[in-house]
Design an enzyme around this catalytic site. Structure first.
Site, PDB file in Angstrom:
ATOM      1  N   CYS A  64      -4.680   2.838  -3.542  1.00 34.93           N
ATOM      2  CA  CYS A  64      -3.412   3.049  -3.008  1.00 34.93           C
ATOM      3  C   CYS A  64      -2.372   2.088  -3.165  1.00 34.93           C
ATOM      4  O   CYS A  64      -1.477   2.421  -2.231  1.00 34.93           O
ATOM      5  CB  CYS A  64      -3.366   3.699  -1.556  1.00 34.93           C
ATOM      6  SG  CYS A  64      -4.725   4.732  -1.385  1.00 34.93           S
ATOM      7  N   HIS A  76       0.446  -1.446   0.000  1.00 34.71           N
ATOM      8  CA  HIS A  76       0.066  -0.034   0.296  1.00 34.71           C
ATOM      9  C   HIS A  76       0.834   0.902   0.265  1.00 34.71           C
ATOM     10  O   HIS A  76       1.962   0.910   0.448  1.00 34.71           O
ATOM     11  CB  HIS A  76      -0.455  -0.084   1.296  1.00 34.71           C
ATOM     12  CG  HIS A  76      -2.362   1.486   1.375  1.00 34.71           C
ATOM     13  ND1 HIS A  76      -1.432   1.959   1.581  1.00 34.71           N
ATOM     14  CD2 HIS A  76      -3.209   1.245   1.329  1.00 34.71           C
ATOM     15  CE1 HIS A  76      -2.657   3.315   1.413  1.00 34.71           C
ATOM     16  NE2 HIS A  76      -3.688   2.261   1.734  1.00 34.71           N
ATOM     17  N   GLN A 130      -5.006  -4.814   7.223  1.00 32.74           N
ATOM     18  CA  GLN A 130      -5.615  -6.256   6.653  1.00 32.74           C
ATOM     19  C   GLN A 130      -5.651  -7.374   7.304  1.00 32.74           C
ATOM     20  O   GLN A 130      -6.531  -8.167   7.063  1.00 32.74           O
ATOM     21  CB  GLN A 130      -5.282  -6.002   5.232  1.00 32.74           C
ATOM     22  CG  GLN A 130      -5.669  -5.148   4.784  1.00 32.74           C
ATOM     23  CD  GLN A 130      -6.949  -4.599   3.551  1.00 32.74           C
ATOM     24  OE1 GLN A 130      -7.682  -5.159   4.011  1.00 32.74           O
ATOM     25  NE2 GLN A 130      -6.918  -3.329   3.670  1.00 32.74           N
ATOM     26  N   LYS A 190     -10.240  -0.134  10.281  1.00 30.28           N
ATOM     27  CA  LYS A 190     -11.081  -1.571   9.603  1.00 30.28           C
ATOM     28  C   LYS A 190     -10.911  -2.598   9.756  1.00 30.28           C
ATOM     29  O   LYS A 190     -11.571  -3.270   9.999  1.00 30.28           O
ATOM     30  CB  LYS A 190      -9.928  -1.645   8.397  1.00 30.28           C
ATOM     31  CG  LYS A 190      -9.325  -0.413   7.507  1.00 30.28           C
ATOM     32  CD  LYS A 190      -7.950  -1.088   6.622  1.00 30.28           C
ATOM     33  CE  LYS A 190      -7.576  -0.096   5.767  1.00 30.28           C
ATOM     34  NZ  LYS A 190      -8.134   0.956   4.904  1.00 30.28           N
ATOM     35  N   ASP A 228       2.839  -4.070   7.540  1.00 26.75           N
ATOM     36  CA  ASP A 228       1.254  -3.588   7.766  1.00 26.75           C
ATOM     37  C   ASP A 228       0.597  -4.696   7.712  1.00 26.75           C
ATOM     38  O   ASP A 228       0.155  -5.358   7.290  1.00 26.75           O
ATOM     39  CB  ASP A 228       1.656  -2.924   6.353  1.00 26.75           C
ATOM     40  CG  ASP A 228       1.193  -1.993   6.084  1.00 26.75           C
ATOM     41  OD1 ASP A 228      -0.910  -2.398   6.952  1.00 26.75           O
ATOM     42  OD2 ASP A 228       0.045  -1.638   4.850  1.00 26.75           O
TER      43      ASP A 228
HETATM   44  C1  LIG Z   1      -2.413  -2.712   3.632  1.00 28.26           C
HETATM   45  C2  LIG Z   1      -2.781  -1.145   3.992  1.00 28.26           C
HETATM   46  N1  LIG Z   1      -1.971  -0.660   4.646  1.00 28.26           N
HETATM   47  C3  LIG Z   1      -2.072   0.461   5.097  1.00 28.26           C
HETATM   48  C4  LIG Z   1      -3.587   0.965   4.713  1.00 28.26           C
HETATM   49  C5  LIG Z   1      -3.721   3.115   5.162  1.00 28.26           C
HETATM   50  O1  LIG Z   1      -4.951   2.862   6.036  1.00 28.26           O
HETATM   51  P1  LIG Z   1      -4.498   4.066   7.008  1.00 28.26           P
HETATM   52  O2  LIG Z   1      -5.193   5.113   5.495  1.00 28.26           O
HETATM   53  O3  LIG Z   1      -6.097   3.913   7.832  1.00 28.26           O
HETATM   54  O4  LIG Z   1      -4.001   4.796   8.015  1.00 28.26           O
HETATM   55  C6  LIG Z   1      -3.920   0.141   4.221  1.00 28.26           C
HETATM   56  C7  LIG Z   1      -5.459   1.256   4.569  1.00 28.26           C
HETATM   57  O5  LIG Z   1      -5.659   2.049   3.552  1.00 28.26           O
HETATM   58  C8  LIG Z   1      -4.512  -0.973   3.795  1.00 28.26           C
HETATM   59  O6  LIG Z   1      -5.236  -1.448   3.107  1.00 28.26           O
END
Ligand SMILES: Cc1ncc(COP(=O)(O)O)c(C=O)c1O
Ligand SMILES: Cc1ncc(COP(=O)(O)O)c(C=O)c1O
Ligand code: FES
Ligand code: FES
Lengths: 179, 409, 409, 179
Positions: B367, B123, B202, B225, B199
């Site tokens: 993203c 991401h 998910q 999430k 990370d």
């Molecule tokens: C794998 C992953 N990493 C990071 C994020 C970023 O999360 P956040 O926007 O809550 O910081 C997301 C979700 O958008 C994600 O799916």
């Protein structure tokens, strides 16, 4: 799907299924400009051949949704052969159809809503200004329904912002190179 | 014991409504989940009975507010299997958590020529902070590739990891659903002397998270999430690492003393929490943890596998070659995130048409633009499941695709 | 039209309860305010009817969620008198807002020997980020002093500002209540070529904020002190400045494009908003703005002046020399923040004893340790007012002080 | 004020009004240690004269609330003249009275709740360990009521954490200097 009729008019779907002026142009003499829509990741490429203050030819590349593709296709048909000033007036007229009104004079657009779109708008030089009221949008009016779907306005304007940038670049190029 | 989706749905008021005259079918939990009444009530209750700023008040409601805030940290620490609450830093989202690592550990330990190994399926949250360091200081970025099934290519892991100071990877891809073998990667990384940042955005919503078993050094997740509110995320890291790291944001809470010519930092975890923290949000996150634990993460995951299997099978059955679903075909090896291409209809058009019958799916690059380029698409449509989804939701998606086909062909 | 406190109180459920058998008297709004039902309802309503992640969804509830999030930005822009929504960046609190400036503008423009002028009455939020830069790069910090009445000493302003690149100061002191002549300071600062950063944390909740009239370049405030939720604050800055500044946190939302070897930043304001933003919190903040505007900031301020005048007079009358109230004696020249020393009883003991009769005041250094040293105290007790406080609250405070006296003497 | 009787017992108020062992000691031979409570900004200074593994003298400086002042005063009376091992046992016993139980062996304490206090706990060397059960706390037991007021536990333990640090420093000093 009744609710969507406004968005997906027949003429839009037609331009989507049979896009006009797809392809590339040799650069130079043409300029090649890319526009991004960061919301969706789509990119439009406009190849623009401007000479004698006139859009001699243009081609559309890149990928996008039905709205961006058909808008680009209709745009290409609308501005091909027009003077730069007429093309700029068409851009302004289209943006005002999309309920986007230039707020400022420094050339940056203000689309409101979510982010995106290539920068550079329909302001700037290039011959005598053509009043936008004088511009006939024709088929392009079909895109008016997009206004009801705010996220898709970016789709409809993507190619237009890219064209505006292309006109700027073409004019800069001709200003700096001997013509 | 299987999840009773009907019962679960009752906790989510938002799911009990019509969109354009159709029952709402929410299939975008990978982007953000809905929130059960228990979470909303916990925040409301705080604000209506005992809200005050934390950490400095002697009076009763301030003490209670502080207790609830720190209790949320204790819940999160247990939920992650952390060794201590000192290891649990509240941030605004997982993006900030990863940036915190890049700004503090990264700017202390990474200079010109130092290498970080990421993956092509990250991401943007786990790409841009490192790209910033590349632009700023010329660090080298390497990438683990992705194969045709959406799996990480690990054949050249040992080679790629050689000389690397940090390996950063997602546990579950938010596009492909792929469940990555993080423990295996961490072993190789550690053997090569690299730290491992995971990370978990998910993963934590759907699995039992055990940071020690994953063998990582940094772990981040985001509350919105996993049934929690917006405005809060979390960084976990080994205490010794956190102790070594310089501070990030400066301000109240994170200091022990301030003079006009200098300051000393506070203890963990407050050292990294500058300013008034997301108090109500922490309480909401704590309630989300409680809610998930009451159901049981094993059941949450089992339900996800079951529904993913049903979706893969029924979508393929009905749509044949018209649908191309990205990522692993084995539901056990993936999360409930289904990115797909349908005929050559643009994902945004799909999503728009689906919305007309109440089906909410995400369309776009999610993203993860580098991964989109790797997959050779500009965007995908993505349906993702959570504990309030059932087979009827999958069926609604499937039928809606047929309508989209009719419109655009 | 004067504020009807009885009517206002009805909007705050938390104020309708007993603490240790006594009616709660909440006098700690400078630390964090309570939230009216309208704010809580707005967030609840979002979560229960139209919550989804913002900015990327095509489906109806995502569009509505995005609209509400951006509408909150429009409300805040109007509330601050900003020229455009592009100038309004949502952060997690004002502390992050100031850090954002220090990390981006600061690290681009401040190097060894460059000077920043602050004041001795700054909150740690506007000290530590600059002390970090001092430690990291050897910038020079200068300070405007504070006189015996708690006013900034401006006699040597022109001298101090000479050669300075940034002047950072609070509009209203969270300890002394002092209302600083920011417009005047900004004029001198700009004449000397310095930019001006204003900490509006204690001002925006009580006054009509007009960033242009203040003449500042950066302005920050925090929602939880102005009836809004925790988890959100705001940075305003002139658009041209924001355009020039490099990005801060990297991740989703803030990018236009990401490749494996680089990225391009998004437009303003999203350029500075990495990751999922505080969506519900923004909606709550928007509702707080609406609530305050419906009452009228002029009335809010008039009520504060009136109550402060009553408090100054009645406390002095009853407690004579036993009480020492810090800061300006003219209520027109100060906010409703009353720090005081009472006999030689320690502020924490005062607060503890007051709590026993339901009176909530803050005790401590109020995140302003340098100012405490300047005042020659370790801590103060602090009572602070907002639109739900009335004279009865002041009387309760006054009586409780007498009980404290009885216990400790 | 009935609810507060537990906190402000008579003996506590007595030590607060008439603090024992206030003052300073010349350094060296004494060590001077400061403890901060970041919650409130209070500082306690402990001057500690350790020789022959015994607390020969100690003095208390700094400022704080009634709880921290009386706790420091009682502490000074309790450990003056004691061996270092006995003093450490008293620290442990007092902390367990405060419901703080050492969780780890690396010398850091884990107070739970909000932040603060000087670091360094009652572990570490200094003669044979004295079991904490053997320690009589006497007057100090009056501070037990503090446990009901979590924020104030930091007040009660501030001087004790500072003492622990002082014992460490004193022992380090005697280990490195010729004795
Ligand atoms: C794998 C992953 N990493 C990071 C994020 C970023 O999360 P956040 O926007 O809550 O910081 C997301 C979700 O958008 C994600 O799916
Ligand atoms: C003047 C001032 N600046 C900054 C802050 C910090 O606000 P926050 O903790 O919301 O970042 C505060 C409040 O604590 C304050 O009073
Ligand atoms: S969805 Fe990308 S341009 Fe329309
Ligand atoms: S309040 Fe500072 S030590 Fe008790």
């Amino acid at each position: 799907m009744p609710g969507l009729e406004d968005l997906y008019r027949e003429i839009i779907l037609d331009h989507y299924r049979n896009p006009r002026n797809r392809g590339e142009l040799p650069t130079p003499p043409a300029v090649r400009v890319e526009g991004f829509n960061p919301l969706c990741g789509d990119e439009i490429v406009v190849f623009l051949d401007v000479a004698d203050d006139r859009v001699q030819d243009l081609r559309i590349g890149g990928q996008g949704c039905s709205i961006s593709q058909s808008s680009a296709s209709m745009m290409s048909a609308a501005v091909k052969g027009k003077t730069v000033a007429e093309a700029r007036a068409t851009i302004r007229a289209f943006k005002s159809l999309m309920s986007i009104h230039e707020q400022r004079l420094d050339g940056a657009d203000d689309d409101g809503g979510a982010s995106g779109g290539a920068s550079g708008a329909g302001g700037g030089g290039g011959g005598p200004a053509v009043p936008e009221a004088a511009v006939k949008l024709g088929d392009l009016e079909a895109l008016q329904g997009v206004v009801r779907f705010p996220v898709r306005i970016k789709c409809a304007t993507l190619s237009w912002n890219t064209l505006a940038q292309g006109l700027d670049e073409a004019q800069e190029a001709s200003a700096t190179s001997p013509s | 014991m299987a999840l009773d989706v009907e019962l679960v749905k009752k906790d989510f008021a938002i799911l009990d409504q019509l969109v354009h005259g159709h029952r709402i079918v929410y299939l975008d939990s990978a982007s953000s989940s809905q929130k059960p009444a228990a979470v909303l009530d916990a925040m409301q209750h705080l604000y209506e009975t005992t809200y005050a700023n934390v950490h400095r008040g002697v009076y009763a409601i301030a003490e209670e507010s502080t207790r609830l805030y720190e209790e949320a940290r204790t819940k999160v620490a247990a939920f992650l299997g952390a060794a201590s609450t000192r290891e649990v830093i509240f941030t605004k989202n997982v993006t900030e958590a990863i940036n915190l690592v890049a700004y503090t550990w990264g700017r202390t330990n990474l200079g010109p020529g130092d290498a970080v190994l990421l993956t092509e399926m990250e991401h943007h949250a786990n790409l841009v902070p490192w790209l910033q360091l590349k632009a700023e200081r010329g660090i080298e970025l390497r990438y683990l590739g992705v194969d045709g099934e959406g799996q990480l290519i690990l054949d050249d892991l040992e080679q790629l990891v050689d000389g690397v100071k940090l390996v950063g990877l997602t546990l579950v891809s938010n596009v492909l659903g792929t469940l990555n073998p993080v423990a295996e990667v961490a072993r190789v990384a550690h053997a090569a002397g690299a730290l491992v940042l995971v990370d978990g955005a998910q993963y934590t919503p759907h699995f039992t998270t055990r940071v020690a078993e994953l063998g990582c050094d940094f772990y981040g997740f985001t509350a919105h999430k996993m049934l929690g509110p917006t405005g809060i995320g979390c960084l976990w890291a080994r205490e010794s690492l956190l102790e070594e790291m310089p501070i990030f944001l400066g301000g109240g809470e994170m200091i022990r003393d301030v003079r006009l010519d200098g300051f000393t930092a506070n203890e963990l975890p407050w050292k990294f929490e500058a300013g008034t923290p997301p108090i109500a949000e922490a309480v909401g996150l704590g309630a989300a943890v409680d809610y998930l634990l009451a159901i049981g993460m094993a059941d949450v995951r089992a339900h996800e596998i079951e529904l993913t299997r049903y979706a893969l099978e029924s979508l393929h059955e009905r749509h044949g070659d018209d649908i191309r679903i990205f990522g692993p075909s084995d539901p056990e090896k993936r999360g409930g995130v289904l990115s797909f291409a349908y005929k050559d209809i643009h994902p945004h058009d799909i999503s728009q048409v689906l919305d007309e019958v109440g089906v909410c799916v995400r369309a776009g690059h999610h993203c993860a633009k580098p991964l989109m380029r790797r997959l050779g698409v500009g965007a995908t449509a993505r349906a993702s499941f959570y504990l309030y989804n059932d087979e009827a939701d999958v069926d609604a998606l499937s039928s809606a695709l047929t309508s989209a086909d009719r419109l655009f062909s």
